[in-house]
Design a protein around this motif. Sequence first.
Motif, PDB file in Angstrom:
ATOM      1  N   VAL A 424      10.038  -7.050 -12.961  1.00  0.00           N
ATOM      2  CA  VAL A 424       8.840  -6.901 -12.138  1.00  0.00           C
ATOM      3  C   VAL A 424       9.122  -5.821 -11.103  1.00  0.00           C
ATOM      4  CG1 VAL A 424       7.181  -8.038 -10.623  1.00  0.00           C
ATOM      5  CG2 VAL A 424       8.286  -9.327 -12.472  1.00  0.00           C
ATOM      6  N   VAL A 425       8.235  -4.846 -11.023  1.00  0.00           N
ATOM      7  CA  VAL A 425       8.409  -3.755 -10.058  1.00  0.00           C
ATOM      8  C   VAL A 425       7.036  -3.299  -9.591  1.00  0.00           C
ATOM      9  CG1 VAL A 425       8.436  -1.991 -11.849  1.00  0.00           C
ATOM     10  CG2 VAL A 425       9.534  -1.526  -9.676  1.00  0.00           C
ATOM     11  N   GLU A 426       6.966  -2.865  -8.325  1.00  0.00           N
ATOM     12  CA  GLU A 426       5.705  -2.409  -7.740  1.00  0.00           C
ATOM     13  C   GLU A 426       5.893  -1.008  -7.175  1.00  0.00           C
ATOM     14  OE1 GLU A 426       4.443  -5.201  -4.841  1.00  0.00           O
ATOM     15  OE2 GLU A 426       4.329  -6.895  -6.242  1.00  0.00           O
ATOM     16  N   PHE A 427       4.809  -0.197  -7.303  1.00  0.00           N
ATOM     17  CA  PHE A 427       4.821   1.160  -6.779  1.00  0.00           C
ATOM     18  C   PHE A 427       3.610   1.338  -5.868  1.00  0.00           C
ATOM     19  CE2 PHE A 427       7.832   2.303 -10.031  1.00  0.00           C
ATOM     20  CZ  PHE A 427       7.448   1.540 -11.124  1.00  0.00           C
ATOM     21  N   ASP A 428       3.744   2.224  -4.907  1.00  0.00           N
ATOM     22  CA  ASP A 428       2.565   2.597  -4.135  1.00  0.00           C
ATOM     23  C   ASP A 428       1.849   3.730  -4.857  1.00  0.00           C
ATOM     24  OD1 ASP A 428       3.995   4.895  -3.680  1.00  0.00           O
ATOM     25  OD2 ASP A 428       4.567   4.377  -1.624  1.00  0.00           O
ATOM     26  N   MET A 429       0.802   4.247  -4.238  1.00  0.00           N
ATOM     27  CA  MET A 429      -0.005   5.260  -4.924  1.00  0.00           C
ATOM     28  C   MET A 429       0.684   6.618  -4.957  1.00  0.00           C
ATOM     29  SD  MET A 429      -2.327   3.396  -5.944  1.00  0.00           S
ATOM     30  CE  MET A 429      -3.364   4.646  -6.678  1.00  0.00           C
ATOM     31  N   ASN A 430       1.811   6.748  -4.249  1.00  0.00           N
ATOM     32  CA  ASN A 430       2.581   7.995  -4.269  1.00  0.00           C
ATOM     33  C   ASN A 430       3.730   7.939  -5.271  1.00  0.00           C
ATOM     34  OD1 ASN A 430       1.015   9.169  -2.195  1.00  0.00           O
ATOM     35  ND2 ASN A 430       2.203   8.058  -0.652  1.00  0.00           N
ATOM     36  N   ARG A 431       3.716   6.944  -6.163  1.00  0.00           N
ATOM     37  CA  ARG A 431       4.694   6.778  -7.233  1.00  0.00           C
ATOM     38  C   ARG A 431       6.080   6.381  -6.721  1.00  0.00           C
ATOM     39  NH1 ARG A 431       3.741  11.986 -11.250  1.00  0.00           N
ATOM     40  NH2 ARG A 431       1.511  12.214 -10.971  1.00  0.00           N
ATOM     41  N   THR A 432       6.176   5.864  -5.530  1.00  0.00           N
ATOM     42  CA  THR A 432       7.468   5.431  -5.017  1.00  0.00           C
ATOM     43  C   THR A 432       7.581   3.915  -5.141  1.00  0.00           C
ATOM     44  OG1 THR A 432       6.566   5.281  -2.778  1.00  0.00           O
ATOM     45  CG2 THR A 432       7.643   7.347  -3.410  1.00  0.00           C
ATOM     46  N   PHE A 433       8.828   3.441  -5.298  1.00  0.00           N
ATOM     47  CA  PHE A 433       9.083   2.019  -5.475  1.00  0.00           C
ATOM     48  C   PHE A 433       8.840   1.276  -4.160  1.00  0.00           C
ATOM     49  CE2 PHE A 433      11.363   3.722  -9.045  1.00  0.00           C
ATOM     50  CZ  PHE A 433      11.213   2.754 -10.025  1.00  0.00           C
ATOM     51  N   VAL A 434       8.113   0.180  -4.265  1.00  0.00           N
ATOM     52  CA  VAL A 434       7.867  -0.687  -3.110  1.00  0.00           C
ATOM     53  C   VAL A 434       8.741  -1.934  -3.218  1.00  0.00           C
ATOM     54  CG1 VAL A 434       6.151  -2.052  -1.892  1.00  0.00           C
ATOM     55  CG2 VAL A 434       5.525   0.174  -2.854  1.00  0.00           C
ATOM     56  N   ARG A 435       8.840  -2.473  -4.425  1.00  0.00           N
ATOM     57  CA  ARG A 435       9.631  -3.677  -4.635  1.00  0.00           C
ATOM     58  C   ARG A 435      10.058  -3.764  -6.093  1.00  0.00           C
ATOM     59  NH1 ARG A 435       9.537  -9.038  -6.289  1.00  0.00           N
ATOM     60  NH2 ARG A 435       7.539  -8.732  -7.322  1.00  0.00           N
ATOM     61  N   ALA A 436      11.238  -4.285  -6.321  1.00  0.00           N
ATOM     62  CA  ALA A 436      11.738  -4.548  -7.673  1.00  0.00           C
ATOM     63  C   ALA A 436      12.498  -5.868  -7.638  1.00  0.00           C
ATOM     64  CB  ALA A 436      12.650  -3.414  -8.143  1.00  0.00           C
ATOM     65  N   TYR A 455      11.535   7.713  -5.756  1.00  0.00           N
ATOM     66  CA  TYR A 455      10.439   8.279  -6.523  1.00  0.00           C
ATOM     67  C   TYR A 455      10.574   7.852  -7.986  1.00  0.00           C
ATOM     68  CZ  TYR A 455       6.886  11.742  -7.811  1.00  0.00           C
ATOM     69  OH  TYR A 455       5.745  12.360  -8.259  1.00  0.00           O
ATOM     70  N   HIS A 456       9.484   7.383  -8.558  1.00  0.00           N
ATOM     71  CA  HIS A 456       9.508   6.839  -9.923  1.00  0.00           C
ATOM     72  C   HIS A 456      10.042   7.844 -10.938  1.00  0.00           C
ATOM     73  CE1 HIS A 456       7.567   5.833 -13.853  1.00  0.00           C
ATOM     74  NE2 HIS A 456       8.105   4.658 -13.552  1.00  0.00           N
ATOM     75  N   LYS A 457       9.839   9.125 -10.670  1.00  0.00           N
ATOM     76  CA  LYS A 457      10.253  10.163 -11.611  1.00  0.00           C
ATOM     77  C   LYS A 457      11.771  10.229 -11.748  1.00  0.00           C
ATOM     78  CE  LYS A 457       8.649  14.806 -12.833  1.00  0.00           C
ATOM     79  NZ  LYS A 457       7.890  15.976 -12.341  1.00  0.00           N
ATOM     80  N   ASN A 458      12.496   9.654 -10.774  1.00  0.00           N
ATOM     81  CA  ASN A 458      13.965   9.684 -10.821  1.00  0.00           C
ATOM     82  C   ASN A 458      14.511   8.832 -11.971  1.00  0.00           C
ATOM     83  OD1 ASN A 458      13.874  11.301  -8.604  1.00  0.00           O
ATOM     84  ND2 ASN A 458      14.445   9.715  -7.132  1.00  0.00           N
ATOM     85  N   LEU A 459      13.708   7.941 -12.505  1.00  0.00           N
ATOM     86  CA  LEU A 459      14.154   7.089 -13.620  1.00  0.00           C
ATOM     87  C   LEU A 459      13.890   7.713 -14.978  1.00  0.00           C
ATOM     88  CD1 LEU A 459      13.129   3.503 -12.477  1.00  0.00           C
ATOM     89  CD2 LEU A 459      15.284   4.696 -12.146  1.00  0.00           C
ATOM     90  N   LEU A 460      13.286   8.916 -14.989  1.00  0.00           N
ATOM     91  CA  LEU A 460      12.994   9.551 -16.271  1.00  0.00           C
ATOM     92  C   LEU A 460      14.249  10.250 -16.795  1.00  0.00           C
ATOM     93  CD1 LEU A 460       9.505  11.166 -15.615  1.00  0.00           C
ATOM     94  CD2 LEU A 460      10.017   8.935 -16.603  1.00  0.00           C
ATOM     95  N   PRO A 461      14.549  10.150 -18.115  1.00  0.00           N
ATOM     96  CA  PRO A 461      15.707  10.862 -18.679  1.00  0.00           C
ATOM     97  C   PRO A 461      15.516  12.371 -18.544  1.00  0.00           C
ATOM     98  CG  PRO A 461      14.923   9.155 -20.166  1.00  0.00           C
ATOM     99  CD  PRO A 461      13.896   9.295 -19.091  1.00  0.00           C
ATOM    100  N   ALA A 462      16.627  13.071 -18.339  1.00  0.00           N
ATOM    101  CA  ALA A 462      16.569  14.521 -18.154  1.00  0.00           C
ATOM    102  C   ALA A 462      16.137  15.225 -19.425  1.00  0.00           C
ATOM    103  CB  ALA A 462      17.938  15.047 -17.706  1.00  0.00           C
ATOM    104  N   GLN A 463      16.488  14.664 -20.575  1.00  0.00           N
ATOM    105  CA  GLN A 463      16.148  15.301 -21.839  1.00  0.00           C
ATOM    106  C   GLN A 463      15.253  14.382 -22.647  1.00  0.00           C
ATOM    107  OE1 GLN A 463      19.802  16.249 -23.771  1.00  0.00           O
ATOM    108  NE2 GLN A 463      20.327  17.897 -22.358  1.00  0.00           N
TER     109      GLN A 463
END
Length: 1008
Positions: A424-436, A455-463
């Motif tokens: 379970v994880v929550e994000f605000d409208m700026n794509r940042t983590f609020v709670r996990a 920032y949620h994008k930090n969890l995306l794989p580089a490739q």
Amino acid sequence: MFKNPFSLDGRIRRKEYGITLLFSIISACILHLILSKYSLPFVEIILMLPLVWLALTQGSKRCHDLGVSGWFQFIPFYPFVMLYVDGQKRENDYGLSPKYENVAEANIKEETQARIEIMTAFAENIGTGNFDVELTSTNDDDKLTLALVGMRDKLRDVNMRDQQRRYVNDGLAQLVEIMRSGEESEQLYHHVLSFIIKYLDANQGGLFLLETDSSGKEYLEMVACYAFNKRKHLHKRLEKNEGLVGQCIIEKDIIYMTKVPQNYVQIRSGLGGSTPSCLLIVPLKYNDKIYGALEIAAFKPFEQYRIHFVERLAESLASTVSGRKTNEQTLNLLNDAQMQAEQMRAQEEEMRQNMEELQATQEEMERKEREHLQEIERLQQLHEDNMTQVQAQNDRIAESEKQLKKMSAEMQSQLEAIENSMLVVEFDMNRTFVRANDQFLKLFGYTPTEMHGMYHKNLLPAQGTDFGEYEKLWETLWEGKSVRNTFRRRAKDGSDVWLEGVYTPIKDEQGRIIKILKLAVDVTKNKQLEAAEREHIEELRAHEEELRQNMEEMKAIQENLNKKNIESLQLMAELNARIEIVSKAAILSESDTYGNITLVNEKMLQITGYTREELIGKPHSILRHPETPKEVFKEMWATIKAGKVFQGIYRNRRKDGSTYWVDATIAPVMGLDGKPEKYISVRFDITQAKEAEIAMTELLNDAQERTIQIMKSEAELEARIAALNETAILSEADIYGNITFVNKKLLEITGYTEEELIGKPHNILRHPETPKEVFKEMWATIKAGKIFRGKYANRKKDGSAYWVDATIAPVLDMGGNPEKYIGIRFDMTESVKANQEIRQLFEESQQKTEELLATEEEIRQNMEEMKAIQESVANSEAKLKSVLDSANFIIMTVQLDGIISYLNPVAEKALGYKASELVGKQTPAIFHDPAEVIQAAKEMSKELGREITPMELFVIKPSQGQVFEKDWTFISKNKKKFPVHLSLSGIKDGKGNFVGFVGIGSLLKSKK
């Protein structure tokens, strides 16, 4: 030869020798003058001996230094003479007198140093691989210079041979990689040819393969062409003995020409065309068999090592072509065998169906009549069920209203279960983590502090991340829509994590999105398993030979029996078709070089009765039948170990000890070293064929007995026809439609006599209301040799109609043309009438159904209203949970039995317990100080004037609608005590009944 007169050692010794000799002479003279006065010759001699000895030893030593030997070196004054001769020789050899010795010595040193530097530079150039460096000498007899030059030439030859060897080996290795790529044949040939042209630095080339046309004639076909770094889409066909390529095929040898005929071939580019200067044609030969030729043209000649390279790659290419052609032939043979088997099964099935349809048609009519009656009953029952459902819907609506009041507590428990079992994880409208939640943090390896604000994008794989799809995901969420999918994310340690879940926008009362909630589960292991399965590549199967048919003699038996009784042709075909053996699928297995089984297919397991675990790793002798001669297996091993394909027919043994016969083809898979790496076996189960061969003799001997059986079958068939005459309407007609036979059933139903029908056209029975298209279709079908089936109305003699379910089949002659037509019809008049009655009842039931549908629509609207209420409750619950989770003080709820039902994150942190450890399991007593609770209960007892238990202390005021506030000392999981101000209130349901209690606590710095 004299030593170097300019050396320092030479000058010193000459001075010493001169001084010694001069001192000896002077001393001898003085002694002689003194002793001669006293006439003492004996004493003179004694005193002169040391001087003579000194002169002799020094003179001998000097002569040795000067390279003089012999008796004359012991003459006392000879060394003195040698000093003079030595000086003269120096002047003659070097044109210098002793006073110029220092200058000459310096010049020699300078020349020697320069020479050493030249040779050092020469050696360094050779060490770096520069074998073109030159070394010259002014002296033709300089052996050191000649030796170094010879060494350079030999190293240059060795280096050149090594480069040529690496060129050949690297080229063959790259070619093998290309041929292992698994491409289609056409693409592979073009890929191989383009590589060869580029690697040889040639300009143009073509690949010809030896093919065979439908008449069995061999020809050469160009399958690939390449020129000037471009693929050419050319198609060319040559006869086997045509041109230089044909000559190369016939002679099985290479053709290399440096004088190419003017019009033989031209290399063309955008600037024009010209004849190449050299042409190389190499046959594709493997195991002394020719598969084609490789033709290469270039403007510059080919070195011998390049020609050798082309010969070796041609052999490797021929091996690949051979394997692919064998595989294609095997697939074609398998497809043909499967097609023939399907055709045989289809023919057998069609004959069986024809026999069954005669019996099943009447049963089908009776079944349909029963179904119609059942349909009427079903419609009546449907009406009663619909009315019952309406009442049940009303009852369910009332029950749903009751259940809605319980849903809040249940949904709270469900949310807590989700929190403990899912990510379970929550994000605000700026794509940042609020709670996990803890599950999410543990999986990704982050702490709550690290995750908060990330920032949620930090969890995306580089490739491998499609950022376009990523942006679409958030655009969809901002539109208020949920997104469900499987997502690939990156953990803190950089590893991939696969999540299957849903992103859901959370809205406030005005419908505005305030945050994004994600619920997911970890499916990383499933993804890893799927990837492993995809990477699994099946190995190439060994060569398969043509399938043999073993039942030709059975067909001969069938023909002989057909001659004896033509009328029983169909029955004989049915009997013989059941005896024929249909080609079975192949038994496949693989083994290592020691004969241990490494792979088996399902067919092998099915036939042998073993499981895969019982066979893998076991020697192939586990299947050997004791009655199979050992010589068969000795021959097999000798053949496949020699790299050849073994074929044979022998018996094997099943797990239960029974016998099965196989037609085996075993082929070795050769490694790059030319030795077998493993063996692939293709076997066909020919047990039935073998048994059929054994039975063939019995069939021939029992031919008379079969004839008797056929006669019995004919009698049985006549009995069936007689029974059919009693139930079905039978008639026969010639190819023009004229009636030639009618049975009694037809006469009874139509009212005609036999004389009135025989010889008349069949349209005498046609009803005018039956469409003409029915009979056009019938004639088109039966004239084509096919069976017609249909239902239509016919006319009796009195003009009334009767309905029939008709099957009309043509009787074909030996040429496949219709000789006559047989019609089998079943009277379905009563069934048609029943259908008409059913149709009327159905229309009435349809009207009632429409009324029920209107009632159902009303119920559906009520259900939609209930669904809307449920969604509103769910939204309220989500908002309530969001508020409780985001509060910065302790919040907990307790059921009437004292069990904790909810604990917010702040309470978890303060108490040190996870919600899963307390919710549904413990009471608040676990973190209260027992002594403090007992003291508070005594104080409450005094206040109320009656005894109060510790449990009543917490609920007595909240159950009366009051708020119970007090400072308490809480004890955390690690036994740490801290002060809390706690307020307890009651929770009521929709009827005003208390269902639980809620406690809100704030942390105090010190206990009041």
